[in-house]
Design a protein around this motif. Structure first.
Motif, PDB file in Angstrom:
ATOM      1  N   PRO A   1       0.843  -1.198   0.000  1.00 24.07           N
ATOM      2  CA  PRO A   1       0.000   0.000   0.000  1.00 24.07           C
ATOM      3  C   PRO A   1       0.881   1.252   0.000  1.00 24.07           C
ATOM      4  O   PRO A   1       1.900   1.300   0.676  1.00 24.07           O
ATOM      5  CB  PRO A   1      -0.791  -0.128   1.307  1.00 24.07           C
TER       6      PRO A   1
ATOM      7  N   ARG B   1     -13.850  -5.770   2.909  1.00 23.99           N
ATOM      8  CA  ARG B   1     -13.380  -4.720   1.998  1.00 23.99           C
ATOM      9  C   ARG B   1     -11.911  -4.413   2.244  1.00 23.99           C
ATOM     10  O   ARG B   1     -11.494  -4.267   3.389  1.00 23.99           O
ATOM     11  CB  ARG B   1     -14.176  -3.425   2.220  1.00 23.99           C
ATOM     12  N   PRO B   2     -11.137  -4.274   1.165  1.00 27.36           N
ATOM     13  CA  PRO B   2      -9.743  -3.872   1.373  1.00 27.36           C
ATOM     14  C   PRO B   2      -9.675  -2.411   1.817  1.00 27.36           C
ATOM     15  O   PRO B   2     -10.631  -1.654   1.611  1.00 27.36           O
ATOM     16  CB  PRO B   2      -9.131  -4.039  -0.022  1.00 27.36           C
ATOM     17  N   LEU B   3      -8.547  -2.033   2.394  1.00 28.60           N
ATOM     18  CA  LEU B   3      -8.375  -0.627   2.769  1.00 28.60           C
ATOM     19  C   LEU B   3      -8.401   0.221   1.504  1.00 28.60           C
ATOM     20  O   LEU B   3      -7.949  -0.232   0.444  1.00 28.60           O
ATOM     21  CB  LEU B   3      -7.028  -0.444   3.485  1.00 28.60           C
ATOM     22  N   PRO B   4      -8.921   1.434   1.603  1.00 33.89           N
ATOM     23  CA  PRO B   4      -9.046   2.247   0.387  1.00 33.89           C
ATOM     24  C   PRO B   4      -7.705   2.535  -0.280  1.00 33.89           C
ATOM     25  O   PRO B   4      -6.687   2.724   0.392  1.00 33.89           O
ATOM     26  CB  PRO B   4      -9.672   3.554   0.886  1.00 33.89           C
ATOM     27  N   SER B   5      -7.719   2.536  -1.583  1.00 35.93           N
ATOM     28  CA  SER B   5      -6.558   2.918  -2.386  1.00 35.93           C
ATOM     29  C   SER B   5      -7.159   3.437  -3.689  1.00 35.93           C
ATOM     30  O   SER B   5      -8.363   3.322  -3.886  1.00 35.93           O
ATOM     31  CB  SER B   5      -5.656   1.707  -2.647  1.00 35.93           C
TER      32      SER B   5
ATOM     33  N   SER C   1      -5.008  -3.235  -1.726  1.00 32.42           N
ATOM     34  CA  SER C   1      -4.931  -1.823  -1.292  1.00 32.42           C
ATOM     35  C   SER C   1      -3.706  -1.101  -1.845  1.00 32.42           C
ATOM     36  O   SER C   1      -3.109  -0.250  -1.173  1.00 32.42           O
ATOM     37  CB  SER C   1      -4.931  -1.725   0.237  1.00 32.42           C
TER      38      SER C   1
ATOM     39  N   GLU D   1      -6.205  -3.385  -6.329  1.00 30.92           N
ATOM     40  CA  GLU D   1      -7.262  -2.870  -5.438  1.00 30.92           C
ATOM     41  C   GLU D   1      -7.485  -3.813  -4.251  1.00 30.92           C
ATOM     42  O   GLU D   1      -7.615  -3.387  -3.109  1.00 30.92           O
ATOM     43  CB  GLU D   1      -8.566  -2.693  -6.235  1.00 30.92           C
TER      44      GLU D   1
ATOM     45  N   ASN E   1      -2.189   1.231  -4.971  1.00 31.51           N
ATOM     46  CA  ASN E   1      -2.650   2.122  -6.042  1.00 31.51           C
ATOM     47  C   ASN E   1      -2.219   1.570  -7.399  1.00 31.51           C
ATOM     48  O   ASN E   1      -1.188   0.895  -7.489  1.00 31.51           O
ATOM     49  CB  ASN E   1      -2.052   3.512  -5.862  1.00 31.51           C
TER      50      ASN E   1
END
Ligand SMILES: C[S@@+](CC[C@H](N)C(=O)[O-])C[C@H]1O[C@@H](n2cnc3c(N)ncnc32)[C@H](O)[C@@H]1O
Length: 498
Positions: A92, A279-283, A114, A111, A116
């Motif tokens: 990440p 849900r994965p951590l946002p990226s 996480s 995704e 980019n």
């Protein structure tokens, strides 16, 4: 520099006979440069057990959550991307680039982890696939279930909206299927549902086109069922001229639009429900809808921590023909010619892009860079040898389409521009992985993996590994009949920006 060991190595290149020792059938052409290339990079060739054809092809995605929503035969598996992300130690905060994103496997796996990612892709049905799949964590499952119920309980009214066929897609569907396809298309557009669910419905209809049609994608071509009017008419003409009718394929009973749509939607609802539990951590992931050759030079330097990609192979397969149904359905008409020409040159029809590229580099104040990259390709001994060998084979009447010559030259020329830009936009330490196949034309072997590695090295990369699949690539029956069977490597080349 220590070599990166991605997989347990079973045997050395020599022991496994991974190296090619002859490149020209019957010693007709000079092969000195190609042999020198094998000697130079032979130590990088490695075969591993963990690494098979299934992993680098779409096959493994067929049952995968999310990745199976649309069949992209040219795609690689999510597991391969996952493996490479782990081995390149991407985390990440890093940004991964896929300059030939296709169905966006790299972006989606990023995704999930996480990380980019940025992709670049030309074809509209791939853009739609991204728009639908990348929203997997955002869909409202209640709304999806509601749509399912509505589809089960409703027969939309007929529409006059036509399917805007391309010449090559005419009569691809039984009339009922085409009528239903268009009535559902119009109906979904009119429903009072969220924009993302509407996009998903359009995506599902796009993803079922092959299944409900008289066609089957088969590498270079669309194959047609004998029942299609196009084949019937063709055969009537042949018979009238005293020729034997051609035999089309038999796809058996074709499923209807409604049942196929519902089946696909059911799978999507079950995948989305599963995915949304964890849900994965946002990226962030972004797909650039454009031409890699023109987009990469516009990107800021030193930003990517890794590249995981697979360009079109130098095998004459034309994506705009294989995906003609999807493109026509999405409204691509005359534009199909531009899309075909914008693709990395891999068909005999591709015209050179150098003039346009030169103007692009000039406009962005990078004329010197353009010249430098071009000079790198034009002075490459192996490419010159291959060009000369194909020229000789053409003169001997052994190449049935002379478009193969510019195709090969343009393929490597354009790839060198890509490699050079990748070097510029990558951070120091970044690894780059390219999945590709070696090819053979008129008895001349083109070592795509090692020639690419050579060109990548010339633009600055350090070659790290060339992983070779245990299963080699077969030859076309035409090549085999005339030049015998030669096992061609299917490889993952790995380079690093030091
Ligand atoms: C081998 S496929 C990549 C498949 C991808 N790895 C996946 O898993 O779906 C190559 C992709 O490159 C795209 N492509 C070819 N030329 C391009 C260009 N000049 N710019 C952007 N994309 C291009 C093709 O449309 C195709 O989708």
């Amino acid at each position: 520099m220590q070599q990166l060991t991605l997989f347990p190595i079973t045997e050395t290149a020599q022991e496994k006979n991974l190296s090619q020792d002859s490149f020209t059938h019957n010693n007709v052409c000079d092969e000195t440069a190609r042999i020198a290339l094998e000697e130079n990079y032979g130590h990088l060739l490695e075969e591993t057990d963990e690494f098979n054809r299934q992993l680098v092809s779409f096959q493994a995605n067929k049952t995968e959550i999310l990745h199976s929503w649309i069949k992209y035969r040219e795609g690689f598996s999510a597991n391969l991307v996952d493996l490479l992300i782990r081995k390149f130690e991407l985390e990440p905060g890093d940004i991964i680039l896929d300059p030939f994103a296709g169905s966006c496997t790299t972006l989606l796996v990023a995704e999930m982890r996480s990380i980019n990612a940025v992709g670049i892709e030309l074809l509209p049905h791939c853009h739609l696939a991204w728009n639908a799949k990348s929203r997997a964590f955002g869909y409202d499952v209640n709304e999806l279930n509601h749509i399912r119920e509505v589809v089960i309980g409703t027969t939309p009214v007929a529409t006059t909206k036509p399917f805007n066929h391309l010449t090559i897609t005419e009569t691809a569907f039984p009339q009922q299927a085409e009528d239903d396809l268009m009535r559902y298309t119009e109906w979904f557009e009119s429903l009072d549902i969220s924009k993302s669910t509407k996009t998903l419905c359009q995506f599902i209809l796009t993803s079922i086109l092959e299944e409900i049609s008289y066609t089957r994608k088969d590498g270079q071509y669309l194959r047609w069922d004998s029942r299609a009017e196009k084949i019937q008419e063709h055969n009537r003409n042949r018979v009238a001229k005293g020729k034997k009718p051609i035999k089309g394929i038999d796809k058996g009973d074709l499923p209807g639009v409604k049942e196929t749509f519902l089946k696909r939607l059911g799978k999507i609802i079950s995948d989305v429900t599963e995915l949304q539990k964890d849900r994965p951590l946002p990226s962030y992931q972004r797909l650039i809808e454009g031409n890699t050759l023109f987009e990469l030079p516009l990107m800021a330097e030193n930003q990517f921590s890794g590249v995981i990609t697979s360009p079109p192979y130098a095998n004459r397969y034309d994506y705009t023909r294989t995906y003609a149904l999807e493109l026509a359905y999405l409204g691509v008409n005359e534009d199909i010619f531009n899309l075909r020409q914008s693709q990395l040159s891999c068909t005999v029809e591709n015209k050179p892009k150098l003039n346009d590229l030169e103007k692009h580099y000039e406009k962005t104040g990078q004329s010197d860079r353009f010249k430098l990259i071009l000079n790198t390709v034009q002075s490459n001994k192996t490419l010159s040898e291959i060009n000369a060998a194909l020229e000789k084979r053409l003169k001997l009447g052994e190449i049935n389409n002379k478009g193969v010559l510019p195709m090969i030259n343009q393929y490597f020329t354009e790839l060198t521009f890509v490699f050079s830009e990748l070097y510029r936009v990558c951070k120091s330490g970044a690894h780059v992985a390219f999945v590709n196949d070696n090819v053979r034309y008129a008895g001349e072997i083109i070592p795509v993996d090692l020639l690419s590695t050579n060109l990548a090295e010339q633009v600055g990369f350090q070659p790290v590994n060339v992983f070779v699949l245990p299963q080699r690539k077969g030859n076309s029956s035409q090549q085999m009949g005339r030049y015998g069977r030669v096992a061609l490597r299917k490889s993952i080349t790995v380079w690093q920006k030091i």
